[in-house]
Write a protein that holds these residues in place. Structure first.
Motif, PDB file in Angstrom:
ATOM      1  N   ARG A 160       0.822  -1.210   0.000  1.00 39.03           N
ATOM      2  CA  ARG A 160       0.000   0.000   0.000  1.00 39.03           C
ATOM      3  C   ARG A 160       0.857   1.262   0.000  1.00 39.03           C
ATOM      4  NH1 ARG A 160      -3.929  -0.489   5.099  1.00 39.03           N
ATOM      5  NH2 ARG A 160      -2.007  -1.333   5.986  1.00 39.03           N
ATOM      6  N   ASP A 161       0.396   2.268  -0.722  1.00 42.59           N
ATOM      7  CA  ASP A 161       0.983   3.597  -0.567  1.00 42.59           C
ATOM      8  C   ASP A 161       0.469   4.190   0.742  1.00 42.59           C
ATOM      9  OD1 ASP A 161       2.018   3.176  -3.086  1.00 42.59           O
ATOM     10  OD2 ASP A 161       0.487   4.389  -4.101  1.00 42.59           O
ATOM     11  N   PHE A 162       1.249   5.080   1.340  1.00 41.53           N
ATOM     12  CA  PHE A 162       0.804   5.691   2.586  1.00 41.53           C
ATOM     13  C   PHE A 162       1.495   7.034   2.788  1.00 41.53           C
ATOM     14  CE2 PHE A 162       4.426   3.035   3.510  1.00 41.53           C
ATOM     15  CZ  PHE A 162       5.173   3.722   4.450  1.00 41.53           C
ATOM     16  N   THR A 163       0.947   7.829   3.688  1.00 41.49           N
ATOM     17  CA  THR A 163       1.476   9.160   3.990  1.00 41.49           C
ATOM     18  C   THR A 163       1.678   9.293   5.489  1.00 41.49           C
ATOM     19  OG1 THR A 163       0.290  10.119   2.108  1.00 41.49           O
ATOM     20  CG2 THR A 163       1.078  11.644   3.798  1.00 41.49           C
ATOM     21  N   TYR A 184       4.751   8.087   0.625  1.00 43.33           N
ATOM     22  CA  TYR A 184       5.413   6.867   0.179  1.00 43.33           C
ATOM     23  C   TYR A 184       4.628   6.229  -0.963  1.00 43.33           C
ATOM     24  CZ  TYR A 184       8.102   6.969   4.572  1.00 43.33           C
ATOM     25  OH  TYR A 184       8.925   7.323   5.614  1.00 43.33           O
ATOM     26  N   THR A 185       5.340   5.859  -2.017  1.00 46.65           N
ATOM     27  CA  THR A 185       4.762   5.098  -3.122  1.00 46.65           C
ATOM     28  C   THR A 185       5.513   3.774  -3.210  1.00 46.65           C
ATOM     29  OG1 THR A 185       4.203   7.110  -4.346  1.00 46.65           O
ATOM     30  CG2 THR A 185       4.261   5.046  -5.580  1.00 46.65           C
ATOM     31  N   ILE A 186       4.792   2.662  -3.039  1.00 49.81           N
ATOM     32  CA  ILE A 186       5.408   1.337  -2.989  1.00 49.81           C
ATOM     33  C   ILE A 186       5.030   0.553  -4.237  1.00 49.81           C
ATOM     34  CG2 ILE A 186       5.736  -0.744  -1.609  1.00 49.81           C
ATOM     35  CD1 ILE A 186       6.553   1.867  -0.216  1.00 49.81           C
ATOM     36  N   ASP A 216       5.192  -3.097  -6.704  1.00 49.51           N
ATOM     37  CA  ASP A 216       4.923  -4.513  -6.430  1.00 49.51           C
ATOM     38  C   ASP A 216       6.165  -5.279  -6.004  1.00 49.51           C
ATOM     39  OD1 ASP A 216       2.290  -4.105  -6.993  1.00 49.51           O
ATOM     40  OD2 ASP A 216       2.367  -4.922  -9.038  1.00 49.51           O
ATOM     41  N   ASP A 217       7.346  -4.847  -6.458  1.00 50.69           N
ATOM     42  CA  ASP A 217       8.573  -5.561  -6.095  1.00 50.69           C
ATOM     43  C   ASP A 217       9.209  -5.023  -4.817  1.00 50.69           C
ATOM     44  OD1 ASP A 217       9.499  -3.135  -6.932  1.00 50.69           O
ATOM     45  OD2 ASP A 217      10.791  -3.893  -8.541  1.00 50.69           O
ATOM     46  N   GLY A 218       8.529  -4.065  -4.164  1.00 56.43           N
ATOM     47  CA  GLY A 218       9.051  -3.518  -2.914  1.00 56.43           C
ATOM     48  C   GLY A 218       9.838  -2.236  -3.075  1.00 56.43           C
ATOM     49  N   SER A 219      10.226  -1.907  -4.299  1.00 53.71           N
ATOM     50  CA  SER A 219      10.910  -0.641  -4.514  1.00 53.71           C
ATOM     51  C   SER A 219       9.907   0.492  -4.345  1.00 53.71           C
ATOM     52  CB  SER A 219      11.531  -0.599  -5.909  1.00 53.71           C
ATOM     53  OG  SER A 219      10.510  -0.685  -6.902  1.00 53.71           O
ATOM     54  N   GLY A 220      10.412   1.712  -4.232  1.00 55.22           N
ATOM     55  CA  GLY A 220       9.475   2.809  -4.051  1.00 55.22           C
ATOM     56  C   GLY A 220      10.157   4.154  -3.995  1.00 55.22           C
ATOM     57  N   THR A 221       9.339   5.177  -3.864  1.00 58.75           N
ATOM     58  CA  THR A 221       9.825   6.543  -3.737  1.00 58.75           C
ATOM     59  C   THR A 221       9.209   7.178  -2.505  1.00 58.75           C
ATOM     60  OG1 THR A 221       8.033   7.411  -5.130  1.00 58.75           O
ATOM     61  CG2 THR A 221      10.098   6.805  -6.222  1.00 58.75           C
ATOM     62  N   GLN A 222       9.907   8.139  -1.952  1.00 59.03           N
ATOM     63  CA  GLN A 222       9.443   8.859  -0.774  1.00 59.03           C
ATOM     64  C   GLN A 222       9.731  10.351  -0.982  1.00 59.03           C
ATOM     65  OE1 GLN A 222      10.725   9.414   3.943  1.00 59.03           O
ATOM     66  NE2 GLN A 222      11.482   7.651   2.781  1.00 59.03           N
ATOM     67  N   THR A 223       8.690  11.156  -0.857  1.00 56.77           N
ATOM     68  CA  THR A 223       8.842  12.599  -0.985  1.00 56.77           C
ATOM     69  C   THR A 223       8.486  13.236   0.350  1.00 56.77           C
ATOM     70  OG1 THR A 223       8.234  12.533  -3.329  1.00 56.77           O
ATOM     71  CG2 THR A 223       8.118  14.663  -2.225  1.00 56.77           C
ATOM     72  N   VAL A 224       9.446  13.942   0.935  1.00 54.85           N
ATOM     73  CA  VAL A 224       9.256  14.552   2.254  1.00 54.85           C
ATOM     74  C   VAL A 224       9.199  16.068   2.086  1.00 54.85           C
ATOM     75  CG1 VAL A 224      10.148  14.810   4.597  1.00 54.85           C
ATOM     76  CG2 VAL A 224      10.485  12.651   3.361  1.00 54.85           C
ATOM     77  N   THR A 225       8.092  16.655   2.503  1.00 58.39           N
ATOM     78  CA  THR A 225       7.916  18.104   2.459  1.00 58.39           C
ATOM     79  C   THR A 225       7.908  18.628   3.884  1.00 58.39           C
ATOM     80  OG1 THR A 225       6.573  17.911   0.449  1.00 58.39           O
ATOM     81  CG2 THR A 225       6.460  19.987   1.655  1.00 58.39           C
ATOM     82  N   THR A 226       8.900  19.452   4.218  1.00 59.87           N
ATOM     83  CA  THR A 226       9.033  19.994   5.574  1.00 59.87           C
ATOM     84  C   THR A 226       8.723  21.481   5.554  1.00 59.87           C
ATOM     85  OG1 THR A 226      10.753  18.367   6.075  1.00 59.87           O
ATOM     86  CG2 THR A 226      10.570  20.257   7.552  1.00 59.87           C
ATOM     87  N   THR A 227       7.806  21.889   6.422  1.00 60.18           N
ATOM     88  CA  THR A 227       7.389  23.292   6.499  1.00 60.18           C
ATOM     89  C   THR A 227       7.731  23.840   7.871  1.00 60.18           C
ATOM     90  OG1 THR A 227       5.552  22.853   4.981  1.00 60.18           O
ATOM     91  CG2 THR A 227       5.471  24.903   6.242  1.00 60.18           C
ATOM     92  N   VAL A 229      11.755  20.392   0.202  1.00 61.36           N
ATOM     93  CA  VAL A 229      11.309  19.104  -0.329  1.00 61.36           C
ATOM     94  C   VAL A 229      12.523  18.209  -0.563  1.00 61.36           C
ATOM     95  CG1 VAL A 229      10.110  17.908  -2.195  1.00 61.36           C
ATOM     96  CG2 VAL A 229       9.300  20.156  -1.431  1.00 61.36           C
ATOM     97  N   THR A 230      12.485  17.001  -0.002  1.00 65.13           N
ATOM     98  CA  THR A 230      13.571  16.035  -0.164  1.00 65.13           C
ATOM     99  C   THR A 230      12.976  14.731  -0.691  1.00 65.13           C
ATOM    100  OG1 THR A 230      14.652  17.015   1.776  1.00 65.13           O
ATOM    101  CG2 THR A 230      15.523  14.920   0.971  1.00 65.13           C
ATOM    102  N   GLU A 231      13.670  14.109  -1.637  1.00 69.73           N
ATOM    103  CA  GLU A 231      13.179  12.870  -2.224  1.00 69.73           C
ATOM    104  C   GLU A 231      14.129  11.712  -1.929  1.00 69.73           C
ATOM    105  OE1 GLU A 231      12.453  13.435  -6.359  1.00 69.73           O
ATOM    106  OE2 GLU A 231      10.707  14.735  -6.039  1.00 69.73           O
ATOM    107  N   TYR A 232      13.521  10.528  -1.763  1.00 74.40           N
ATOM    108  CA  TYR A 232      14.288   9.319  -1.473  1.00 74.40           C
ATOM    109  C   TYR A 232      13.776   8.192  -2.375  1.00 74.40           C
ATOM    110  CZ  TYR A 232      15.263  11.843   2.892  1.00 74.40           C
ATOM    111  OH  TYR A 232      15.619  12.791   3.824  1.00 74.40           O
ATOM    112  N   THR A 233      14.631   7.192  -2.572  1.00 75.36           N
ATOM    113  CA  THR A 233      14.232   5.992  -3.314  1.00 75.36           C
ATOM    114  C   THR A 233      14.686   4.759  -2.547  1.00 75.36           C
ATOM    115  OG1 THR A 233      16.279   5.951  -4.618  1.00 75.36           O
ATOM    116  CG2 THR A 233      14.391   7.154  -5.541  1.00 75.36           C
TER     117      THR A 233
END
Length: 329
Positions: free
Chosen positions: A259-262, A277-279, A281-292, A304-308
């Protein structure tokens, strides 16, 4: 709930004390009449001192006093922010551990409720089948009048305790075809699953977890509020995109949720962090963090910081779930 690593309230008290000391620089270290006279002019204060030169010398003294204190004002605030920053970081870290532990407790209580609900519904089904059968063999009135009766006891009375009821003969003949006796009614679970769990530490710190469900009792949101005795709070909300989506339903120990989640976190200083978080099917994903955050001028600043994360490499990849790598600009 885990014990906090240090006394955060004392660190926050240090921050408040240093900020208060810095704020006094606005009045050159004084208030009321001192500030009122100091903010005036030599001419306007002449009547107070009775002499213009004396009034003028006071204005010089006041100005020098205020200037010297102002020179250290920013450093005092920065020093205070250092104490608050340390407290914030450590509180958020320990709050994350505590929140995870209590959230697991919440899920355990949900599983317990679901188990009790299923057991009660199974008993109701057995009771309905038994009541229908009991009426058919003429035992309905007997069980209405004796709610604690048990055919395995009443149909085999001990010597000298009387005879078995007349319907017992048919019950014994129906061995293999009769429905099972449901037994006594189990405790009826609450109408709704647990939606709030609260734990209070010895020092007055509290952890509150709020769970939200869909119509099938899947957890769709977890909200955790950590509060210290001094009123400092860390709030974390996890919102799931739909019901659980296991990658391998037949092997729950090796499966992961697709599941995707926030995750939204509000720190003690009001900083808000939203991690999406975007997940795959193979478990890989991306994460976008927005800090205010809010700067000293009251203006909001956003970063804004992005992770994989790579796909899951076998069952032995223990660090895979938390192995998020920051994406270079």
């Amino acid at each position: 709930m885990v014990d906090y690593a240090m006394d955060y309230d004392k660190l926050y008290a240090m921050k408040r004390g240093l900020h208060t000391l810095a704020d006094r620089a606005e009045t050159a270290g004084g208030e009321d009449a001192w500030q009122e006279i100091g903010d005036g002019t030599a001419t306007s204060n002449e009547s107070i001192f009775g002499n213009y030169n004396l009034s003028y010398q006071f204005q010089i003294f006041y100005g020098l006093s205020k200037t010297r204190i102002n020179d250290g004002k920013d450093k005092l605030k920065q020093f205070g922010d250092m104490f608050g920053g340390v407290a914030d970081v450590l509180l958020e870290r320990d709050a994350s551990i505590a929140a995870g532990a209590v959230t697991m407790t919440g899920h355990s209580e949900l599983d317990e409720w679901l188990g009790e609900r299923e057991a009660y519904e199974n008993w109701q089904e057995k009771k309905e089948a038994w009541d229908e059968y009991a009426d058919r063999i003429g035992a309905g009135d007997y069980f209405d009048e004796n709610p604690d009766a048990d055919p395995w006891v009443d149909c085999y009375p001990a010597e000298g305790e009387g005879e078995a009821p007349g319907w017992c003969e048919q019950w014994q003949e129906d061995l293999g075809d009769r429905p099972p006796f449901p037994g006594p009614e189990p405790d009826k679970p609450a109408e709704h699953p647990p939606s709030r769990i609260q734990i209070t530490d010895d020092d007055g710190s509290t952890v509150d977890v709020y769970l939200s469900y869909d119509e099938d009792y899947n957890v769709t949101e977890e909200k955790t509020v950590i509060e210290t005795p001094d009123g400092q709070t860390v709030t974390t909300t996890v919102e799931y995109d739909g019901p659980p989506d296991p990658s391998d339903p037949d092997n729950p120990d090796e499966s992961f949720d697709r599941r995707d989640f926030t995750v939204t976190t509000i720190s003690p200083d009001g900083t808000e962090s939203v991690a999406e978080y975007t997940i795959e099917d193979d478990g890989s994903g991306t994460q976008t963090v927005t800090t205010t955050t809010t700067n000293d001028d009251g203006e909001e600043e956003t970063e804004v910081t992005e992770y994989t994360r790579d796909k899951k490499n076998g069952d032995d990849d223990e660090d895979w779930e938390s192995d998020w790598q920051e994406v270079d600009d």
